[in-house]
Design a protein around this motif. Sequence first.
Motif, PDB file in Angstrom:
ATOM      1  N   LYS A 410     -21.252  23.820  41.176  1.00  0.00           N
ATOM      2  CA  LYS A 410     -22.564  23.478  40.641  1.00  0.00           C
ATOM      3  C   LYS A 410     -22.484  22.115  39.961  1.00  0.00           C
ATOM      4  CE  LYS A 410     -24.215  25.517  36.911  1.00  0.00           C
ATOM      5  NZ  LYS A 410     -24.800  26.526  36.017  1.00  0.00           N
ATOM      6  N   LEU A 411     -23.589  21.360  40.001  1.00  0.00           N
ATOM      7  CA  LEU A 411     -23.640  20.084  39.293  1.00  0.00           C
ATOM      8  C   LEU A 411     -23.851  20.393  37.811  1.00  0.00           C
ATOM      9  CD1 LEU A 411     -25.812  17.817  41.631  1.00  0.00           C
ATOM     10  CD2 LEU A 411     -23.341  18.081  41.545  1.00  0.00           C
ATOM     11  N   GLY A 412     -22.777  20.553  37.105  1.00  0.00           N
ATOM     12  CA  GLY A 412     -22.834  20.946  35.708  1.00  0.00           C
ATOM     13  C   GLY A 412     -21.753  21.958  35.421  1.00  0.00           C
ATOM     14  N   TYR A 413     -21.762  22.457  34.191  1.00  0.00           N
ATOM     15  CA  TYR A 413     -20.736  23.408  33.780  1.00  0.00           C
ATOM     16  C   TYR A 413     -21.138  24.835  34.137  1.00  0.00           C
ATOM     17  CZ  TYR A 413     -18.865  19.625  30.895  1.00  0.00           C
ATOM     18  OH  TYR A 413     -18.332  18.443  30.465  1.00  0.00           O
ATOM     19  N   PRO A 414     -20.162  25.694  34.435  1.00  0.00           N
ATOM     20  CA  PRO A 414     -20.485  27.115  34.574  1.00  0.00           C
ATOM     21  C   PRO A 414     -20.868  27.686  33.224  1.00  0.00           C
ATOM     22  CG  PRO A 414     -18.103  26.776  34.643  1.00  0.00           C
ATOM     23  CD  PRO A 414     -18.731  25.408  34.633  1.00  0.00           C
ATOM     24  N   GLU A 415     -21.442  28.884  33.241  1.00  0.00           N
ATOM     25  CA  GLU A 415     -21.870  29.489  31.977  1.00  0.00           C
ATOM     26  C   GLU A 415     -20.691  29.795  31.068  1.00  0.00           C
ATOM     27  OE1 GLU A 415     -24.346  32.849  32.670  1.00  0.00           O
ATOM     28  OE2 GLU A 415     -26.087  31.641  33.215  1.00  0.00           O
ATOM     29  N   VAL A 416     -19.526  30.053  31.645  1.00  0.00           N
ATOM     30  CA  VAL A 416     -18.329  30.350  30.862  1.00  0.00           C
ATOM     31  C   VAL A 416     -17.191  29.474  31.344  1.00  0.00           C
ATOM     32  CG1 VAL A 416     -16.624  32.097  30.273  1.00  0.00           C
ATOM     33  CG2 VAL A 416     -19.014  32.729  30.425  1.00  0.00           C
ATOM     34  N   ILE A 417     -16.525  28.786  30.400  1.00  0.00           N
ATOM     35  CA  ILE A 417     -15.353  27.966  30.718  1.00  0.00           C
ATOM     36  C   ILE A 417     -14.149  28.661  30.105  1.00  0.00           C
ATOM     37  CG2 ILE A 417     -14.294  25.690  30.523  1.00  0.00           C
ATOM     38  CD1 ILE A 417     -17.127  24.585  29.970  1.00  0.00           C
ATOM     39  N   MET A 418     -13.345  29.296  30.936  1.00  0.00           N
ATOM     40  CA  MET A 418     -12.199  30.051  30.434  1.00  0.00           C
ATOM     41  C   MET A 418     -11.088  29.106  29.992  1.00  0.00           C
ATOM     42  SD  MET A 418     -13.031  33.175  30.440  1.00  0.00           S
ATOM     43  CE  MET A 418     -11.451  33.969  30.143  1.00  0.00           C
ATOM     44  N   PRO A 419     -10.330  29.474  28.938  1.00  0.00           N
ATOM     45  CA  PRO A 419      -9.227  28.625  28.506  1.00  0.00           C
ATOM     46  C   PRO A 419      -8.102  28.631  29.518  1.00  0.00           C
ATOM     47  CG  PRO A 419      -9.186  30.707  27.320  1.00  0.00           C
ATOM     48  CD  PRO A 419     -10.455  30.689  28.130  1.00  0.00           C
ATOM     49  N   GLY A 420      -7.322  27.578  29.496  1.00  0.00           N
ATOM     50  CA  GLY A 420      -6.192  27.484  30.425  1.00  0.00           C
ATOM     51  C   GLY A 420      -6.400  26.393  31.440  1.00  0.00           C
ATOM     52  N   LYS A 421      -5.427  26.256  32.341  1.00  0.00           N
ATOM     53  CA  LYS A 421      -5.419  25.170  33.306  1.00  0.00           C
ATOM     54  C   LYS A 421      -6.411  25.370  34.444  1.00  0.00           C
ATOM     55  CE  LYS A 421      -0.580  23.945  32.446  1.00  0.00           C
ATOM     56  NZ  LYS A 421       0.767  23.790  33.038  1.00  0.00           N
ATOM     57  N   CYS A 422      -6.824  26.631  34.683  1.00  0.00           N
ATOM     58  CA  CYS A 422      -7.638  26.903  35.872  1.00  0.00           C
ATOM     59  C   CYS A 422      -8.987  26.211  35.811  1.00  0.00           C
ATOM     60  CB  CYS A 422      -7.818  28.396  36.046  1.00  0.00           C
ATOM     61  SG  CYS A 422      -8.601  29.206  34.632  1.00  0.00           S
ATOM     62  N   ASP A 423      -9.529  25.976  34.598  1.00  0.00           N
ATOM     63  CA  ASP A 423     -10.844  25.378  34.499  1.00  0.00           C
ATOM     64  C   ASP A 423     -10.798  23.935  33.998  1.00  0.00           C
ATOM     65  OD1 ASP A 423     -12.724  26.952  35.589  1.00  0.00           O
ATOM     66  OD2 ASP A 423     -13.516  27.792  33.745  1.00  0.00           O
ATOM     67  N   VAL A 424      -9.620  23.306  33.995  1.00  0.00           N
ATOM     68  CA  VAL A 424      -9.536  21.900  33.617  1.00  0.00           C
ATOM     69  C   VAL A 424     -10.261  21.070  34.672  1.00  0.00           C
ATOM     70  CG1 VAL A 424      -7.989  19.945  33.271  1.00  0.00           C
ATOM     71  CG2 VAL A 424      -7.402  22.167  32.333  1.00  0.00           C
ATOM     72  N   ARG A 425     -11.168  20.244  34.217  1.00  0.00           N
ATOM     73  CA  ARG A 425     -12.049  19.549  35.143  1.00  0.00           C
ATOM     74  C   ARG A 425     -12.369  18.171  34.609  1.00  0.00           C
ATOM     75  NH1 ARG A 425     -17.864  22.173  36.845  1.00  0.00           N
ATOM     76  NH2 ARG A 425     -18.416  20.740  38.532  1.00  0.00           N
ATOM     77  N   ASN A 426     -12.467  17.194  35.500  1.00  0.00           N
ATOM     78  CA  ASN A 426     -12.843  15.844  35.092  1.00  0.00           C
ATOM     79  C   ASN A 426     -13.624  15.191  36.234  1.00  0.00           C
ATOM     80  OD1 ASN A 426     -12.737  13.678  33.159  1.00  0.00           O
ATOM     81  ND2 ASN A 426     -11.401  12.610  34.579  1.00  0.00           N
ATOM     82  N   ASP A 427     -14.846  15.653  36.419  1.00  0.00           N
ATOM     83  CA  ASP A 427     -15.693  15.170  37.508  1.00  0.00           C
ATOM     84  C   ASP A 427     -16.861  14.370  36.957  1.00  0.00           C
ATOM     85  OD1 ASP A 427     -14.075  16.609  39.258  1.00  0.00           O
ATOM     86  OD2 ASP A 427     -15.315  18.413  39.068  1.00  0.00           O
ATOM     87  N   ILE A 428     -17.147  13.258  37.600  1.00  0.00           N
ATOM     88  CA  ILE A 428     -18.325  12.452  37.261  1.00  0.00           C
ATOM     89  C   ILE A 428     -19.206  12.413  38.499  1.00  0.00           C
ATOM     90  CG2 ILE A 428     -19.167  10.190  36.538  1.00  0.00           C
ATOM     91  CD1 ILE A 428     -16.447   9.767  35.167  1.00  0.00           C
ATOM     92  N   TYR A 429     -20.401  12.978  38.383  1.00  0.00           N
ATOM     93  CA  TYR A 429     -21.330  12.999  39.515  1.00  0.00           C
ATOM     94  C   TYR A 429     -22.238  11.768  39.426  1.00  0.00           C
ATOM     95  CZ  TYR A 429     -19.718  17.721  40.299  1.00  0.00           C
ATOM     96  OH  TYR A 429     -18.928  18.808  40.555  1.00  0.00           O
ATOM     97  N   LEU A 430     -22.230  11.012  40.489  1.00  0.00           N
ATOM     98  CA  LEU A 430     -23.008   9.777  40.561  1.00  0.00           C
ATOM     99  C   LEU A 430     -24.116   9.952  41.595  1.00  0.00           C
ATOM    100  CD1 LEU A 430     -23.489   6.650  40.243  1.00  0.00           C
ATOM    101  CD2 LEU A 430     -21.780   6.369  42.056  1.00  0.00           C
ATOM    102  N   THR A 431     -25.332   9.639  41.209  1.00  0.00           N
ATOM    103  CA  THR A 431     -26.465   9.689  42.144  1.00  0.00           C
ATOM    104  C   THR A 431     -27.046   8.290  42.294  1.00  0.00           C
ATOM    105  OG1 THR A 431     -27.006  11.951  41.483  1.00  0.00           O
ATOM    106  CG2 THR A 431     -28.709  10.710  42.631  1.00  0.00           C
ATOM    107  N   LEU A 432     -27.080   7.798  43.533  1.00  0.00           N
ATOM    108  CA  LEU A 432     -27.773   6.544  43.819  1.00  0.00           C
ATOM    109  C   LEU A 432     -29.256   6.876  43.855  1.00  0.00           C
ATOM    110  CD1 LEU A 432     -25.514   5.246  46.746  1.00  0.00           C
ATOM    111  CD2 LEU A 432     -25.251   4.829  44.306  1.00  0.00           C
ATOM    112  N   VAL A 433     -29.993   6.504  42.824  1.00  0.00           N
ATOM    113  CA  VAL A 433     -31.383   6.936  42.683  1.00  0.00           C
ATOM    114  C   VAL A 433     -32.312   6.068  43.524  1.00  0.00           C
ATOM    115  CG1 VAL A 433     -33.279   7.364  41.081  1.00  0.00           C
ATOM    116  CG2 VAL A 433     -30.927   7.867  40.394  1.00  0.00           C
ATOM    117  N   GLN A 434     -32.483   4.823  43.135  1.00  0.00           N
ATOM    118  CA  GLN A 434     -33.432   3.961  43.827  1.00  0.00           C
ATOM    119  C   GLN A 434     -33.136   2.498  43.534  1.00  0.00           C
ATOM    120  OE1 GLN A 434     -37.315   4.942  42.297  1.00  0.00           O
ATOM    121  NE2 GLN A 434     -36.752   4.507  40.173  1.00  0.00           N
ATOM    122  N   GLY A 435     -33.805   1.629  44.264  1.00  0.00           N
ATOM    123  CA  GLY A 435     -33.666   0.195  44.066  1.00  0.00           C
ATOM    124  C   GLY A 435     -34.853  -0.531  44.663  1.00  0.00           C
ATOM    125  N   GLU A 436     -35.065  -1.753  44.196  1.00  0.00           N
ATOM    126  CA  GLU A 436     -36.132  -2.599  44.732  1.00  0.00           C
ATOM    127  C   GLU A 436     -35.543  -3.981  44.959  1.00  0.00           C
ATOM    128  OE1 GLU A 436     -40.800  -3.704  43.827  1.00  0.00           O
ATOM    129  OE2 GLU A 436     -39.762  -2.177  42.644  1.00  0.00           O
TER     130      GLU A 436
END
Length: 797
Positions: A410-436
């Motif tokens: 999902k684009l975002g965090y889950p409802e629960v982030i469990m402690p430990g290595k399994c949920d270590v995350r470092n994602d940056i979601y980039l959206t190219l929105v628009q331009g003129e």
Amino acid sequence: MAPWLPTKEKYGVAVWNFPSTKEHHLPLQIGEMVHILQASEGWYCGYSLRNRAARGIFPASLIQLKGAVVEQQGVEESVVPAEMPMVQEITTTLREWATIWKQLYVAGQTEQYGQVKRMMQELMEQRSQLLSGTLPKDQLLRLRKEVTGKMDYGNKILALDLVVRDEHENILDPDRTSIISLFQAHRRAAQTLTQRIQEETSSQQRAPGHGTHGAASPSHNLYLCVRNFVCHIGEEAQLFMALYDPGEQRIISENYVIRWASTGVPQDIELLNNLKVVFTDLGSTDLKRERLFLVCQIIRVGRMDLRDSHSRKLSTGLRRPFGISVMDITDITKGTCDSDEDKQHFIPVHLVAADGDFLHNMIRKAVEGKDINHKGQGLWVSLKMLWGDLSQVRRDHPHLVDRSTAVARKLGYPEVIMPGKCDVRNDIYLTLVQGEFDKGNKKTPKNVEVTVCVCDEAGNVVQNVIHAGAGDSPTSHYRSVVYYQQRHQRWMETLKIAVPIEDVHRTHLRFTFRHRSSSDSKDRSERIFSMAFVKLMRPDGTTLKDGEHDLVLYKGDSKKLEDASAYLSLPSERSLSESKLLSGSSFRVSGTTPGLAVSTRDSFQISTLVCSTKLTQNVNLLGLLKWRSKPSLLCGNLQKLMNVDGGEVIKFLQDTLDALFSIMMEHSETDVYDTLVFDALVFIVTLVADRKFQHFNTVLEAYIRQHFSATLAYKKLLSVLTQYVEQAGRGEPCEPLPRTFKALEYIFKFIVRSRRLFSQLYEGKEVAEFQCSLQRFFLALNQLMESPLEGPTLLSQ
């Protein structure tokens, strides 16, 4: 007619009813097992295992052959199925239940009919798991116990015989087992069955179906299998499949990417019939969305216009919009209709009709639209809701979700982030929105292509950190879709940037813009006409803020536009003051960077979303997490923690708790920070108790049980707690006490766990001191309860 000859195929199952229309025909029903003796010109001769005395012939086309072991060749020949005994028993049980199940329907016993139907469906799914051959030994044993328990329970409610088994769940052979052993096994089986009935009764009192699963786990998943894609493109295509909320008009998940060859099959031929993905991290709030759609954006890769002839040299490799597909999956996700991995859904394709049809706008219109004349073009997919976290899904459905199945988060965090290595995350979601973009010296608007890359401080491109979506290999550059001659471009293309945590502080995103021409010769001569950039980390050490960013576009020499030393010192985003400053059409950025100027007639917007369990966007929380770098600010940072948004603290729950107990342990000889750390701990526990974050109770419990290691914390926690109670008992105001009492359960869990760890480490030392501390606390608590004072502190309890 050819003679009847013995055959190697000895065992099979009827997949179609065969009525007896002639004298020698053997009548068969679907699912009936047969022993094949001879074969001749598409016919078999043999008998049904249901009635071995009746022999006859039947069509070979109606028989699905099964592996078997032949024993005692010749007249006394017999076959033993090669399937594992448990699979055979499930098959036999299902056949027996099916007959009774039909009788229940005829008799109008709808409740028991539905109950048996559910158990049969569960047994068929578990049978598929056993046949998959992917289960490790421990999971296989657990599944065998579940299966035998379900079969025994079903036999009981259907008034069938109780099956007696050994400790490995195998059926006991009465000819090889003593009477006493059989009796003991029978008694154990009866006790187990009674317990099973109690469990079934209690589970049936809960809401059936979706609600029961939802109560068990806050995590939900949507399994998708793409069966086929039929579309007349004539070029390579890229399919981007994601979940879409029409209310918010945005995609809420990562893309699942399928690369389709011009020949009509996946480019990676090994993925043929294996195009599977799990959309994971979905929470209860996602299932409560008013509507949810599965959308697919179809992008062809080739020439600018499909109508262009091949008589002249054309530019190729352009990503051009082709069409979209949408399907309302609200009923599936809410559980109001059954989801079945074998049921196929057809999703028609909406084709791009004009050059100004942006794919995102087409999706918005299509979800509200009516049926279209798709001419058979579209996708065939299967969908199924799966419950639990990803590891649980892999255990429960190994035949669906294996190592080859892509995972789209999902684009975002889950409802629960469990402690430990399994949920270590470092994602940056980039959206190219628009331009003129101004057409400049051209007669028509530009065909703009945006190229995205991640660069370090020296301008070197960081390799393979850009992910277009799940199921696709990471790349170093991402090229946008090209829309033909549009001044205002609206891409809405989302990709994931996965930079190692230790490199985020020295990296930035660079966007370069280039006009693409239909002619290959002209296209090769086109150079970068503009550039924009943004750093992933701000000067104060926090990450790039979530939301839209209006970037400054720079124009100039193409080499300068890719020279990090020339642009990194310049502003990357437009602010109100800069907008006024840049209003002049020929403003030059700085005299120290010749060859670069602001492109004032052009604009470009992006949107970012940081999903990191290690990098925060809050300065106060960052100050606490990195307290060792500036110990002089520690008191202020502990106090500021109370002002941090609860959601941000919860995302970094383990790191925040680790920091608090590290402060306490590293200052064990002084009590300067004890009260501040205690109040911060109470603040966190109170947060977890809030209804909004109630799912994190399990996270806090897991932290205490598995990750907490502060052996001296119990002394300091008990000391501050006692001070507060004694202060209130003396009638002195103690503002933190009400909050402390609300968090008392977890405060004592930390105290008990810390004391146990201390005892294990120091072999039970200081028992008397600990007992004295506890006695002092309870005496103070008694004094407070006996106090005649009726102050606000006591009234609030």
